[in-house]
Motif scaffolding. Structure first.
Motif, PDB file in Angstrom:
ATOM      1  N   ARG A   1      42.566  36.981  29.586  1.00  0.00           N
ATOM      2  CA  ARG A   1      42.640  38.426  29.755  1.00  0.00           C
ATOM      3  C   ARG A   1      41.965  39.118  28.584  1.00  0.00           C
ATOM      4  NH1 ARG A   1      48.383  37.718  28.070  1.00  0.00           N
ATOM      5  NH2 ARG A   1      48.798  37.232  30.247  1.00  0.00           N
TER       6      ARG A   1
ATOM      7  N   TYR B   1      44.205  47.405  41.324  1.00  0.00           N
ATOM      8  CA  TYR B   1      43.303  46.707  40.409  1.00  0.00           C
ATOM      9  C   TYR B   1      42.949  47.678  39.301  1.00  0.00           C
ATOM     10  CZ  TYR B   1      38.890  45.306  38.332  1.00  0.00           C
ATOM     11  OH  TYR B   1      37.906  45.017  37.418  1.00  0.00           O
TER      12      TYR B   1
ATOM     13  N   GLN C   1      37.829  37.740  37.813  1.00  0.00           N
ATOM     14  CA  GLN C   1      38.894  37.978  38.784  1.00  0.00           C
ATOM     15  C   GLN C   1      38.416  38.687  40.042  1.00  0.00           C
ATOM     16  OE1 GLN C   1      41.723  36.668  38.686  1.00  0.00           O
ATOM     17  NE2 GLN C   1      42.980  37.763  40.174  1.00  0.00           N
TER      18      GLN C   1
ATOM     19  N   SER D   1      42.828  36.856  34.392  1.00  0.00           N
ATOM     20  CA  SER D   1      42.251  36.152  35.531  1.00  0.00           C
ATOM     21  C   SER D   1      43.134  34.958  35.872  1.00  0.00           C
ATOM     22  CB  SER D   1      40.816  35.714  35.233  1.00  0.00           C
ATOM     23  OG  SER D   1      40.771  34.880  34.085  1.00  0.00           O
ATOM     24  N   GLN D   2      42.861  34.340  37.030  1.00  0.00           N
ATOM     25  CA  GLN D   2      43.809  33.368  37.574  1.00  0.00           C
ATOM     26  C   GLN D   2      43.206  32.000  37.906  1.00  0.00           C
ATOM     27  OE1 GLN D   2      45.193  36.154  40.716  1.00  0.00           O
ATOM     28  NE2 GLN D   2      47.223  35.762  39.873  1.00  0.00           N
TER      29      GLN D   2
ATOM     30  N   THR E   1      42.663  30.604  44.724  1.00  0.00           N
ATOM     31  CA  THR E   1      43.202  31.867  44.205  1.00  0.00           C
ATOM     32  C   THR E   1      43.214  32.927  45.293  1.00  0.00           C
ATOM     33  OG1 THR E   1      42.316  31.302  42.025  1.00  0.00           O
ATOM     34  CG2 THR E   1      42.980  33.577  42.379  1.00  0.00           C
TER      35      THR E   1
END
Length: 304
Positions: free
Chosen positions: A38, A122, A134, A236-237, A269
Motif C-alpha cells: 500500500r 475505490y 489493484q 493491493s491484494q 483476486t
C-alpha cells in the motif's frame, strides 16, 4: 516506502482446489497482508468536513509523448479485453491462493447506499503504484456487474517510484453504470502528483472512519476500498511481480489464459472481489454469482 516484492515465477502455476477456510476471528478474514502493498498517505491526507487536502510527493515525468495509452503499451481495443475477460478463464482459475488483505467491517456498520444501490468504494491516486496494481482485478470484477465507459490505459509513475511505469487503467474521467451497485471512485492525484479529483462527502467520511489501524491495519494507506458495509482493505491484494516487464497488451492477453501467473493472480483476486460483491447484491446477477469461479471463492471466503 519500501519496495514491494518483485519476484515472479519462472513457470506458470497450476490452479489449485479451494483450500479449507482457515481459523480467523469473527472480525478478520485476512490472508497474507503486507504493508509493502500500500501507499501510506498517513498524515499527508487530512480530511475535515467536506474539504480534502492531498499532499503527495511530486514525481517528475519526462516523456516524448502525451499518449499514456502508448506509454502503457496498450493497442486499440486492449481496454475492452480487460473489461471482458472470458468467464471460462475466471472459472478455470477459481481460487489459486488464499484471500489476501481483506477485513470484515465491524458488526453494526451501517449500510452504504447511493442512488438506491449498495456502494463499492475505490479511493486511490494515479501517483500510487499499488493503486495501479489493484485496478486490474477491480476492473475485471466490476465489469461483471456493470459497464465502464471512457476507461483509459495509463501507467504508474516512473522511476524512482516503487513499481515504476506499471501498466494500468485510470478511473479518472471514466463512467460506470450498473443495475446492482454504485461505484464511488476518486483518483486524488495525477501521475506527477498534481491535484486531480477531490473526494466527495461520502468518500471523505468513509475514508476517515474506516481507513484506520483498528479496521484496515493502515492509517490512511491507499488504495482504500470498501464493499458496502461488509468488507474493507487498504493496499493491493496480489503479487505485483507478475506485472513486471509487461506491456498493457501482454497483461490483457495473459489474462485470457488461465495457465499464466497473470491470470492466476489477477483472476483469483477478481473472483474473491466478485464473491464479496455478490454478498452485497444478494446473489445478483445470478449467472455471475453462481459461476464456478465465484462459488469457489465463496467456499474459502464465506458470507459474513
Amino acid at each position: 516506502m519500501p519496495a514491494a516484492p518483485a519476484g515472479k515465477s519462472t513457470a506458470p502455476k497450476k490452479a489449485q482446489a479451494p483450500r479449507p477456510k482457515s481459523s480467523q476471528s469473527s472480525g478478520q478474514v485476512k490472508g497474507r497482508t503486507s504493508r509493502q502493498h500500500r501507499s501510506n498517505l498517513g498524515p499527508a491526507l487530512m480530511i475535515g468536513g467536506v474539504v480534502a487536502v492531498v499532499v503527495l510527493m511530486v514525481f517528475v515525468f519526462i516523456t516524448g509523448t502525451d499518449d499514456e495509452a502508448a506509454q502503457a503499451g496498450a493497442s486499440p481495443g486492449a481496454v475492452d479485453k480487460l473489461t471482458s475477460v472470458p468467464v471460462a478463464t475466471l472459472d478455470a482459475v477459481g481460487v489459486a491462493s488464499d484471500p489476501r488483505n481483506v477485513n470484515a467491517l465491524p458488526a453494526g456498520t451501517p449500510p452504504v447506499v447511493e442512488d438506491g444501490k449498495p456502494v463499492v468504494l475505490y479511493f486511490g491516486s494515479e501517483a500510487c503504484p499499488f493503486c495501479a496494481v489493484q485496478r486490474w482485478p477491480v476492473t475485471v470484477a466490476l465489469s461483471r456487474f456493470g459497464t465502464f465507459g471512457g476507461l483509459e490505459a495509463t501507467t504508474s509513475p516512473p522511476s524512482p517510484s516503487t513499481l515504476p511505469n506499471t501498466p494500468t487503467v485510470t478511473y479518472h474521467g471514466a463512467t460506470y453504470s450498473s443495475d446492482y451497485i454504485t461505484l464511488s471512485s476518486v483518483e486524488t492525484a495525477t501521475r506527477s502528483g498534481g491535484a486531480l479529483e477531490t473526494p466527495d462527502d461520502l468518500q471523505s467520511r468513509l475514508f476517515s472512519t474506516y481507513n484506520v489501524e483498528s479496521v484496515t491495519g493502515s492509517n490512511g494507506g491507499i488504495p482504500f476500498m470498501m464493499v458496502g458495509n461488509l468488507y474493507t482493505w487498504a493496499g493491493s491484494q496480489y503479487d505485483p511481480g507478475v506485472l513486471d516487464d509487461k506491456t498493457f497488451d501482454e497483461i490483457v492477453d495473459a489474462l485470457a489464459d488461465p495457465a499464466t501467473d497473470v491470470a492466476l493472480e489477477i483472476g483469483t483476486t477478481a473472483n474473491y472481489l466478485t464473491a464479496m460483491i455478490c454478498q452485497l447484491t444478494g446473489g445478483e446477477p445470478a449467472d455471475v454469482c453462481t459461476s464456478a469461479g465465484v462459488q469457489a471463492a465463496q467456499t474459502v471466503f464465506p458470507p459474513v
